[in-house]
Design an enzyme around this catalytic site. Structure first.
Site, mmCIF file in Angstrom:
data_model
loop_
_atom_site.group_PDB
_atom_site.id
_atom_site.type_symbol
_atom_site.label_atom_id
_atom_site.label_comp_id
_atom_site.label_asym_id
_atom_site.label_seq_id
_atom_site.Cartn_x
_atom_site.Cartn_y
_atom_site.Cartn_z
ATOM 1 N N CYS A 164 2.182 3.534 11.274
ATOM 2 C CA CYS A 164 3.116 3.013 10.283
ATOM 3 C C CYS A 164 3.438 4.136 9.304
ATOM 4 C CB CYS A 164 2.524 1.796 9.568
ATOM 5 S SG CYS A 164 1.102 2.144 8.511
ATOM 6 N N HIS A 211 0.846 -1.195 0.000
ATOM 7 C CA HIS A 211 0.000 0.000 0.000
ATOM 8 C C HIS A 211 0.875 1.237 0.000
ATOM 9 C CE1 HIS A 211 0.856 -1.057 4.203
ATOM 10 N NE2 HIS A 211 0.842 0.243 4.440
#
Length: 698
Positions: A217, A65
């Site tokens: 993240c 992603h």
């Protein structure tokens, strides 16, 4: 607003063998649906994210992603691999591949949907349904959550079963096999839901152990929310209250301060720096990467409970330097040093632009002897152009006088926050006093920041903490920095600065050409990044005490910095088929950016194809810098591009140097991209016609 995933974005027979091939296969589906505008640019962003940390998860899941400017709307593509693809998960290859694409400015609603998906991936019932799906439309429906077998329905069924089981247990306790449980000695681990008095009240705490957690993240899309879900589930299983603050792409909502104050322990599962970390000071803390929060949450909960039992707590909060607040958890000292220096340079640049352009205008209006004009406070004639020129020159000179103190002060600020400002400015002013110049200011800023950081580490009685930032730290740090600058490092640095100035003044012939080429390479290497700023700051530092050599350096630096965007603009015009439609649009803006000396105008091209664009830009920049030096061009303005050409010595030769360097870079980037197109079978965007309308020869 389009659906996050459709049947066209599902591949139940993904044949790719590597993670790069899998990402490309799924990204091509996104591009075909019009959700990705530049396939190669998007894949470069995916690869950059993958390089930060593998995106494979336990349970056979791969979740590449990224956030990208090449994405038009939040999109999810799903692939199922029969043989499995290695995404770096500890338990082996992944058979369920989710490619998540979020636009750089993705809205909170869509990012919330992505976070919900990430949480569902922790549900075995959800992933099992995906593995058994036989139709792309059914898989897409499952992922969207609008099918009965979706995670929400599964979770509701599980909840209903739990409630029914609890009701039966209240009527007649039974074992898992359905047999009656003996009335005596209930299991200690079974919660007493309906009993007024627990069997062993001494073993049951009045208040459950409470943990607050932060998950984050690098992109804040998937791992952030998966770690949160994993920790919450593990907490429920362990009888522990877990409250998670997800610091993701959609922003974050801070945990209630009272909840943080009452917490018994803290878990940080993150790969970027925790924001507002000082809130959790003085508590037992377990600090790990985000994947640990996903893969071993029970261990983390047990570890923080053990720390609490032993009385291990973190140190009291210390101020976090502004440049460290956005730092990655694994940033090295060299990375932080670069950020500290860039802080000083970034705050110095507005003073450079204002002061330098005022001085340049003064020279344009009043000639180069305007620096000998008397003070306008003593002599100013409203109707004389020379008086106005003198006013501009003297205002610009005052602004330029702040360059070194501002540089030093904000380097120290980047290291130690506001307490670093006073010793930093003092050290920078001393550097000017002893003629240590730009180098002296740089060293003074580093010394000031280091001194303040050292003082902040000293344990101070609570009664004195209130006066530390406003009295004690400024006083002690200024004395130490002043002593070091006046009596220890200042004189050697001043001597070095004088030697450098004399060397620049005497530059001629081959030495000047070599220096020009080196500066040109630096200006074009990272297109506005740290190396570019070092070369620029070196040139600007020479303008504080201008001489023939320093003016040549300034001219070479600005000329080289104009080349990359101009070259990309020219390349997209003469050979548009080698570039995507988005790049051709960027090329139109690059004409103006390059002409204005904004090197960053070439960044979109370098980001999409760095191995071809950056070397081409460096070659042209080196040629331009060398030619500018060889032609003896000079420049008194620190910025302005072609708009300050009248203030340039040898202006026609200066423009010729820029034109030659631009042509060199253009020829190289076209050659390299043409070779890529020949080897790949087609250029990046062969399906699109040349948007510029120019007929391009094959």
């Amino acid at each position: 607003m389009s659906e996050l995933i459709t049947a066209e974005l599902v591949d139940l027979d993904l044949s790719a063998e590597t993670k790069d091939a899998a990402a490309r296969s799924l990204a091509e589906r996104m591009a075909a649906s019009g959700r990705v505008t530049d396939l190669e640019g998007f894949l470069a962003d995916v690869a950059a994210r993958e390089a930060q940390m593998p995106t494979g998860l336990d349970g056979g899941i791969g979740i590449p992603h990224c956030r990208s400017t090449h994405v038009t709307e939040p999109t999810l593509a799903f692939g199922r691999s029969a043989s499995g693809i290695d995404f770096g998960a500890p338990d082996g290859p992944a058979d369920l591949i989710f490619l998540i694409a979020a636009p750089a400015g993705g809205d909170a609603d869509h990012l919330s949907i992505l976070s919900t998906l990430a949480r569902h991936l922790m549900d075995g019932e959800f992933t099992g349904a995906l593995r058994s799906a036989t139709e792309p439309g059914r898989a897409a429906s499952l992922i969207r959550g609008d099918a009965p077998e979706a995670a929400e329905a599964g979770a509701a069924d599980a909840t209903g079963a739990d409630e029914a089981g609890a009701a039966e247990a209240a009527e007649e306790p039974t074992t898992a096999a359905g047999e009656a449980t003996p009335p005596a000695a209930p299991e200690p681990s079974t919660p007493a839901a309906a009993e007024p008095t627990p069997p062993e009240p001494a073993a049951q705490p009045a208040v459950p152990f409470r943990i607050v957690a932060i998950t984050s993240c690098p992109t804040g899309i998937a791992h952030t929310y998966m770690a949160a879900e994993s920790l919450e589930k593990a907490g429920t299983a362990a009888g522990v209250e877990v409250f998670v603050e997800t610091q993701g792409s959609a922003g974050f909502k801070r945990l209630d301060p009272q909840l943080v104050a009452d917490a018994d322990g803290v878990i940080f599962a993150h790969d970027v720096e925790v924001r507002d970390k000082e809130r959790f000071a003085g508590k037992p803390i377990v600090d790990v990467g985000v994947k640990a929060g996903i893969n071993r949450p029970a261990e983390l909960i047990a570890e923080v409970r053990q720390k609490a039992a032993r009385g291990e707590v973190s140190a009291p909060a210390r101020p976090t330097a502004p440049m460290d607040k956005g730092a990655g958890a694994t940033d090295s000292y060299a990375t932080r040093l670069r950020k500290w220096l860039m802080t000083g340079v970034s705050y110095m640049v507005p003073f450079v632009a204002a002061g330098g352009l005022l001085i340049a205008l003064a020279f344009a209006i009043g000639g180069y002897t305007i620096n000998k004009a008397p003070s306008v406070a003593d002599h100013f004639v409203w109707t004389e152009a020379t008086s106005w020129a003198a006013l501009l020159f003297q205002i610009g000179g005052v602004a330029f006088g702040f360059l070194v103190p501002v540089l030093a002060g904000f380097i120290a600020y980047g290291m130690a926050d506001r307490p670093g400002l006073v010793p930093g400015f003092v050290g920078g002013a001393i550097a000017l006093t002893i003629n240590a110049g730009f180098l002296g200011g740089l060293i003074a800023g580093l010394i000031a920041g280091a001194v303040v950081m050292a003082i902040q580490r000293v344990t101070i009685p609570p009664v004195l903490r209130g006066i530390m930032p406003v009295v004690v730290i400024p006083l002690i740090s200024s004395v130490i920095v002043g002593f070091l600058m006046f009596l220890v490092v200042g004189k050697p640095v001043a001597a070095l600065q004088k030697g450098l100035t004399d060397w620049l003044s005497g530059l001629s012939g081959a030495n000047a050409i070599i220096l020009g080429a080196i500066l040109g390479l630096m200006m074009c290497f990272d297109l506005g990044g740290p190396l570019n700023k070092v070369a620029y700051a070196f040139a600007v530092g020479g303008l504080a005490n201008p001489n023939e050599g320093s003016l040549k350096v300034m001219a070479a630096v600005m000329a080289a910095g104009m080349v990359p965007p101009l070259a990309m603009a020219l390349a997209t015009t003469v050979r548009g088929r080698l570039f995507t439609k988005a790049e051709r649009e960027n090329g139109k803006a690059a004409w103006v950016l390059g002409a204005s000396f904004i090197t960053e105008g070439a960044i979109p091209f370098a980001a999409a194809d760095p191995l071809r664009v950056i070397p081409s830009a460096m070659a042209g920049g080196a040629v331009t810098g060398a030619l500018s030096m060889a032609f003896g061009c000079t420049l008194r303005a620190p910025h302005g591009g072609i708009f300050v050409v009248p203030l340039i010595g040898q202006p026609l030769l200066y423009l010729l140097a820029i034109a030659i360097g631009t042509c060199v870079s253009t020829a190289l980037v076209i050659l390299l991209k043409g070779l890529r197109g020949a080897s790949a079978g087609s250029p990046a965007d062969t399906s699109a016609s040349d948007a510029s309308g120019v007929t391009v020869a094959a």
